[in-house]
Design a protein around this motif. Structure first.
Motif, PDB file in Angstrom:
ATOM      1  N   VAL A 131       0.828  -1.212   0.000  1.00 55.89           N
ATOM      2  CA  VAL A 131       0.000   0.000   0.000  1.00 55.89           C
ATOM      3  C   VAL A 131       0.861   1.260   0.000  1.00 55.89           C
ATOM      4  O   VAL A 131       0.606   2.213  -0.741  1.00 55.89           O
ATOM      5  N   ILE A 132       1.925   1.250   0.828  1.00 51.93           N
ATOM      6  CA  ILE A 132       2.742   2.453   1.005  1.00 51.93           C
ATOM      7  C   ILE A 132       3.877   2.546  -0.012  1.00 51.93           C
ATOM      8  O   ILE A 132       4.300   3.632  -0.413  1.00 51.93           O
ATOM      9  N   GLY A 133       4.372   1.376  -0.445  1.00 54.95           N
ATOM     10  CA  GLY A 133       5.413   1.377  -1.478  1.00 54.95           C
ATOM     11  C   GLY A 133       6.826   1.529  -0.944  1.00 54.95           C
ATOM     12  O   GLY A 133       7.741   1.915  -1.666  1.00 54.95           O
ATOM     13  N   GLU A 134       7.000   1.245   0.347  1.00 59.49           N
ATOM     14  CA  GLU A 134       8.333   1.270   0.959  1.00 59.49           C
ATOM     15  C   GLU A 134       8.537   0.011   1.782  1.00 59.49           C
ATOM     16  O   GLU A 134       7.578  -0.670   2.148  1.00 59.49           O
ATOM     17  N   ASN A 135       9.798  -0.286   2.085  1.00 61.89           N
ATOM     18  CA  ASN A 135      10.087  -1.384   2.992  1.00 61.89           C
ATOM     19  C   ASN A 135       9.621  -0.986   4.397  1.00 61.89           C
ATOM     20  O   ASN A 135      10.055   0.020   4.937  1.00 61.89           O
ATOM     21  N   ILE A 136       8.712  -1.758   4.964  1.00 63.48           N
ATOM     22  CA  ILE A 136       8.190  -1.529   6.305  1.00 63.48           C
ATOM     23  C   ILE A 136       8.615  -2.716   7.166  1.00 63.48           C
ATOM     24  O   ILE A 136       8.485  -3.868   6.741  1.00 63.48           O
ATOM     25  N   LYS A 137       9.117  -2.445   8.359  1.00 56.11           N
ATOM     26  CA  LYS A 137       9.630  -3.545   9.170  1.00 56.11           C
ATOM     27  C   LYS A 137       9.383  -3.313  10.660  1.00 56.11           C
ATOM     28  O   LYS A 137       9.817  -2.312  11.212  1.00 56.11           O
ATOM     29  N   VAL A 138       8.660  -4.245  11.292  1.00 59.15           N
ATOM     30  CA  VAL A 138       8.543  -4.226  12.750  1.00 59.15           C
ATOM     31  C   VAL A 138       9.890  -4.658  13.297  1.00 59.15           C
ATOM     32  O   VAL A 138      10.365  -5.756  12.998  1.00 59.15           O
TER      33      VAL A 138
END
Length: 305
Positions: A131-138
């Motif tokens: 959705v955001i188009g970036e690497n997202i990481k917890v």
């Protein structure tokens, strides 16, 4: 063609897609790994594969109390702009809620927990990437189930601090200000230890060694007997405690008292006891090596120069 749990794990590692989607793809592909990858790509799920390797050092550190459980989490993104995105912020708060509810044992356990919308946290993270188009990481989390937890968030998610106090009966609702003052001190000064009792011998030995070397390089000190110099070093360790240990630090709001004295005074005024049990400070991107971009070079590349 049958497939095993190892095949599911291998597909997950290849694509960065959640376990359940990998299992569904392998079932649909009758165990054929290449076909399963193709199915995931067609569904747009594997689109995050390329993004997974990109450095995510921005994002948000967030502390909160959810249903009586104190929680602090850090979730990373690639740009500061995304860290302010409403969907991203909602995801961070959602992760905190999962931690409070499920009390996971570690990060892998957290990622496998239900997010609350039919997906796991891992799958919801994948959805955020798409959705955001970036690497997202917890990245990390901590929680306290006992005592009184007081959260503090600084600079819109740059730093999240969670202070955990043990208080005498009847003070549970009266120590929020004390907890917040301590959390703000932790956010500002980032002490290495909570109390001098936590300073290990190896750290003390290293500090003594540095101080002795400094004295040897000082002509006035170098001429003094070794026993005298060691006595001076022992005295100087008090300064080390005051600079590096929260409870021994000068209280930022009133430098005439230490944090420990401030707590004792507050407890006396409230007619009870207040003890610091623990505290956690997360700073977004802390310890992550950020890629230094040369934007002039990047633009030149895009223009084919």
């Amino acid at each position: 063609m049958a497939f095993t749990a190892k095949d599911v794990q291998a597909l997950r590692e290849m694509t960065g897609v959640g376990m359940m989607d990998c299992k569904k793809a392998l079932t649909e592909a009758d165990g054929n790994m290449d076909k399963a990858v193709e199915i995931l790509r067609e569904k747009g799920l594997a689109a995050s594969q390329k993004k997974a390797g990109r450095i995510a050092a921005e994002g948000m550190a967030y502390a909160a109390v959810v249903d009586g459980v104190g929680v602090v989490v850090e979730v990373n993104a690639e740009t500061d702009f995304v860290g302010k995105n409403e969907k991203f912020v909602d995801f961070v708060k959602g992760v905190a809620a999962v931690v409070a509810k499920e009390k996971p044992a570690d990060l892998d356990d957290l990622m496998a927990k239900p997010y609350g919308n039919g997906r796991t946290v891992q799958e919801e993270q994948q959805e955020m990437v798409l959705v955001i188009g970036e690497n997202i990481k917890v990245r990390r989390f901590a929680f306290f189930t006992e005592g009184v937890s007081v959260p503090y968030n600084h600079a819109g998610g740059k730093i999240g601090v969670l202070v955990n106090l043990e208080v005498s009966a009847g003070l549970e609702d009266k120590v929020t200000e004390v907890g917040k003052d301590m959390a703000m001190q932790i956010a500002a000064l980032n002490p290495r230890f909570l109390d001098k009792s936590q300073v290990d011998q190896a750290t003390l030995d290293e500090e003594k060694k540095i101080l002795l070397v400094q004295m040897e390089n000082d002509p006035k000190m170098a001429s003094k007997p070794e026993k005298v110099r060691e006595g001076i070093v022992t005295g100087k360790l008090g300064k080390f405690y005051k600079e590096n240990c929260l409870l021994q630090q000068e209280f930022v709001k009133d430098s005439s008292v230490s944090v420990e004295q401030y707590m004792a005074n507050a407890a006396k005024a409230l007619g009870g006891t207040i003890t610091l049990k623990n505290a956690v400070r997360f700073e977004k991107g802390e310890g992550i090596e950020k890629k230094q971009e040369n934007f002039a070079e990047e633009i030149a590349k895009q223009l084919g120069k």
